[in-house]
Scaffold this motif. Structure first.
Motif, mmCIF file in Angstrom:
data_model
loop_
_atom_site.group_PDB
_atom_site.id
_atom_site.type_symbol
_atom_site.label_atom_id
_atom_site.label_comp_id
_atom_site.label_asym_id
_atom_site.label_seq_id
_atom_site.Cartn_x
_atom_site.Cartn_y
_atom_site.Cartn_z
ATOM 1 N N ALA A 1 0.828 -1.207 0.000
ATOM 2 C CA ALA A 1 0.000 0.000 0.000
ATOM 3 C C ALA A 1 0.865 1.261 0.000
ATOM 4 N N LEU A 2 1.958 1.238 0.746
ATOM 5 C CA LEU A 2 2.854 2.390 0.782
ATOM 6 C C LEU A 2 3.468 2.642 -0.589
ATOM 7 N N GLY A 3 3.873 1.574 -1.265
ATOM 8 C CA GLY A 3 4.450 1.721 -2.600
ATOM 9 C C GLY A 3 3.476 2.289 -3.612
ATOM 10 N N MET A 4 2.186 2.029 -3.416
ATOM 11 C CA MET A 4 1.172 2.509 -4.353
ATOM 12 C C MET A 4 0.710 3.937 -4.063
ATOM 13 N N GLY B 1 -0.517 -0.205 -9.411
ATOM 14 C CA GLY B 1 -1.196 0.574 -8.383
ATOM 15 C C GLY B 1 -0.672 1.993 -8.297
ATOM 16 N N LYS B 2 0.647 2.149 -8.402
ATOM 17 C CA LYS B 2 1.242 3.476 -8.249
ATOM 18 C C LYS B 2 1.011 4.356 -9.471
ATOM 19 N N LEU B 3 1.268 3.808 -10.653
ATOM 20 C CA LEU B 3 1.237 4.638 -11.857
ATOM 21 C C LEU B 3 -0.158 4.822 -12.445
ATOM 22 N N LEU B 4 -1.081 3.902 -12.145
ATOM 23 C CA LEU B 4 -2.420 3.986 -12.716
ATOM 24 C C LEU B 4 -3.512 4.201 -11.669
ATOM 25 N N LEU B 5 -3.521 3.363 -10.616
ATOM 26 C CA LEU B 5 -4.599 3.450 -9.636
ATOM 27 C C LEU B 5 -4.509 4.705 -8.770
ATOM 28 N N HIS B 6 -3.286 5.102 -8.387
ATOM 29 C CA HIS B 6 -3.157 6.296 -7.555
ATOM 30 C C HIS B 6 -3.674 7.547 -8.282
ATOM 31 N N LEU C 1 -5.816 7.607 -10.671
ATOM 32 C CA LEU C 1 -7.251 7.403 -10.857
ATOM 33 C C LEU C 1 -8.013 7.690 -9.571
ATOM 34 N N ALA C 2 -7.458 7.269 -8.436
ATOM 35 C CA ALA C 2 -8.113 7.508 -7.142
ATOM 36 C C ALA C 2 -8.190 9.001 -6.846
ATOM 37 N N VAL C 3 -7.110 9.732 -7.117
ATOM 38 C CA VAL C 3 -7.115 11.185 -6.900
ATOM 39 C C VAL C 3 -8.131 11.848 -7.828
ATOM 40 N N PHE C 4 -8.213 11.371 -9.064
ATOM 41 C CA PHE C 4 -9.174 11.912 -10.021
ATOM 42 C C PHE C 4 -10.608 11.683 -9.554
ATOM 43 N N VAL C 5 -10.884 10.489 -9.059
ATOM 44 C CA VAL C 5 -12.235 10.165 -8.586
ATOM 45 C C VAL C 5 -12.629 11.055 -7.408
ATOM 46 N N VAL C 6 -11.705 11.250 -6.478
ATOM 47 C CA VAL C 6 -11.987 12.121 -5.335
ATOM 48 C C VAL C 6 -12.209 13.560 -5.807
ATOM 49 N N ALA C 7 -11.421 14.004 -6.785
ATOM 50 C CA ALA C 7 -11.560 15.362 -7.296
ATOM 51 C C ALA C 7 -12.918 15.586 -7.950
ATOM 52 N N LEU C 8 -13.507 14.519 -8.520
ATOM 53 C CA LEU C 8 -14.824 14.648 -9.128
ATOM 54 C C LEU C 8 -15.886 15.035 -8.106
ATOM 55 N N ALA C 9 -15.644 14.659 -6.842
ATOM 56 C CA ALA C 9 -16.600 14.987 -5.781
ATOM 57 C C ALA C 9 -16.534 16.451 -5.379
ATOM 58 N N LEU C 10 -15.516 17.171 -5.884
ATOM 59 C CA LEU C 10 -15.368 18.597 -5.591
ATOM 60 C C LEU C 10 -15.407 19.379 -6.902
ATOM 61 N N PRO C 11 -16.586 19.530 -7.494
ATOM 62 C CA PRO C 11 -16.674 20.186 -8.809
ATOM 63 C C PRO C 11 -16.191 21.637 -8.802
ATOM 64 N N ALA C 12 -16.208 22.270 -7.634
ATOM 65 C CA ALA C 12 -15.774 23.664 -7.557
ATOM 66 C C ALA C 12 -14.267 23.800 -7.350
ATOM 67 N N MET C 13 -13.547 22.682 -7.305
ATOM 68 C CA MET C 13 -12.114 22.718 -7.066
ATOM 69 C C MET C 13 -11.386 23.436 -8.190
ATOM 70 N N ASN C 14 -10.370 24.212 -7.831
ATOM 71 C CA ASN C 14 -9.540 24.898 -8.804
ATOM 72 C C ASN C 14 -8.999 23.893 -9.816
ATOM 73 N N ILE D 1 -3.303 15.251 -9.626
ATOM 74 C CA ILE D 1 -3.249 14.029 -10.437
ATOM 75 C C ILE D 1 -1.847 13.825 -11.005
ATOM 76 N N VAL D 2 -1.219 14.914 -11.457
ATOM 77 C CA VAL D 2 0.150 14.810 -11.987
ATOM 78 C C VAL D 2 1.088 14.241 -10.930
ATOM 79 N N ASN D 3 0.985 14.735 -9.701
ATOM 80 C CA ASN D 3 1.883 14.239 -8.655
ATOM 81 C C ASN D 3 1.595 12.780 -8.319
ATOM 82 N N ALA D 4 0.344 12.383 -8.410
ATOM 83 C CA ALA D 4 0.003 10.976 -8.166
ATOM 84 C C ALA D 4 0.552 10.067 -9.266
#
Length: 311
Positions: free
Chosen positions: A99-102, A234-239, A241-254, A262-265
């Protein structure tokens, strides 16, 4: 696409130069430790201090960036733990290390040099957010779970206490605290001090990239097994994707903050991952995953920058 390669290409060329310097015997792998100490303890803290001390107090930490990156990282770590422990029926220690590696990116050595070219001055403040998440949330959580899984839970509280004590002395954390304090005071930095900080911070990106290349040259692959593939995917694709999914819940996010998170993930895992895994006898798996993820991240990072138009 050529513009994207103009951003990511130099990053990985400097990594390759560091790799070649060690492989050709121009420098020893032990020399990379000295460079790494300089980057972690002096150059990058100077960068963080500079970024935070020169911003208004209300602009120091982006709440939406902090929330999205933290929840996205926790989401992929939770998925990894669930898969390893519940589906594969393996121990908590193995799940925690995978999990840490991902979920913990190489935000300083690779993420910042790329973000600096894409987002400019804002990349420095974003690095402070990533450093807080990875240093105060992801690493303590994963290492505490790994220790609890290996000792039946008897020593986890002592391990957590040791981690928190080390974090209190961490140059990143101290630099962030100093930068926030200076911004709160609102006094201009004296010119000589400002030049020193600027010179040290400027050295962080190229030295860090050279260092990670030289460090990779000293690692050895032991075969890409199922665990290696799982960590890399997990690191290059799922991480991301997970950040993107969470960001979708904040439509007003910059929008820039969303792209930056997402780039950093998309970055490979932190370069000390094999060192962390060594205590649990998994340094071979961790090292192989680090090499594979770093090499493949050239494709995934370039691909995301192209698809998102961030470059």
């Amino acid at each position: 696409m050529l513009t994207i390669l103009g951003i990511t290409g130099p990053i990985f060329i400097i990594i390759a130069i560091g790799f070649a310097a060690v492989r050709l015997g121009l420098l020893a792998r032990t020399d990379m430790r000295v460079l790494g100490v300089f980057v972690i303890n002096i150059s990058l803290p100077a960068l963080l201090f500079k970024a935070l001390s020169q911003r208004a107090l209300g602009e120091l930490v982006s709440a939406d960036l902090l929330i999205v990156y933290t929840l996205g990282s926790l989401l992929v770590a939770g998925l990894a733990l669930g898969y390893v422990c519940l589906v594969q029926k393996r121990d908590l220690q193995s799940g925690a290390l995978l999990a840490l590696g991902m979920s913990a990116s190489n935000s300083a050595y690779i993420g910042y040099p790329i973000a600096l070219q894409v987002f400019g001055h804002a990349a420095s403040a974003a690095l402070a957010v990533y450093a807080l998440v990875e240093s105060l949330v992801m690493m303590p959580l994963a290492l505490t779970l790994a220790e609890a899984g290996g000792s039946g839970g008897g020593r986890w509280h002592r391990v957590l206490g040791d981690i928190l004590l080390r974090l209190a002395k961490n140059p990143f954390i101290l630099a962030i605290a100093a930068g926030v304090a200076w911004a709160a005071i609102g006094v201009s930095m004296p010119a000589p001090l400002a030049r020193v900080v600027d010179m040290l911070s400027t050295a962080s990106a190229p030295v860090a990239l050279f260092c990670i290349g030289g460090t990779l040259a000293g690692l050895h692959l032991k075969g890409l097994g199922a665990d290696i593939g799982l960590i890399v995917v997990g690191k290059l694709l799922l991480h991301p994707l997970a950040v993107f999914v969470v960001a979708l819940a904040l439509p007003a996010m910059n929008a820039q903050h969303k792209t930056a998170a997402i780039v950093n993930a998309c970055m490979p895992m932190m370069s000390i991952y094999p060192i962390l895994g060594q205590k649990y006898g998994k340094e071979g798996i961790c090292a192989a995953a680090l090499i594979a993820a770093t090499a493949l991240s050239f494709v995934t990072i370039s691909g995301f920058l192209w698809l998102s138009g961030a470059g």
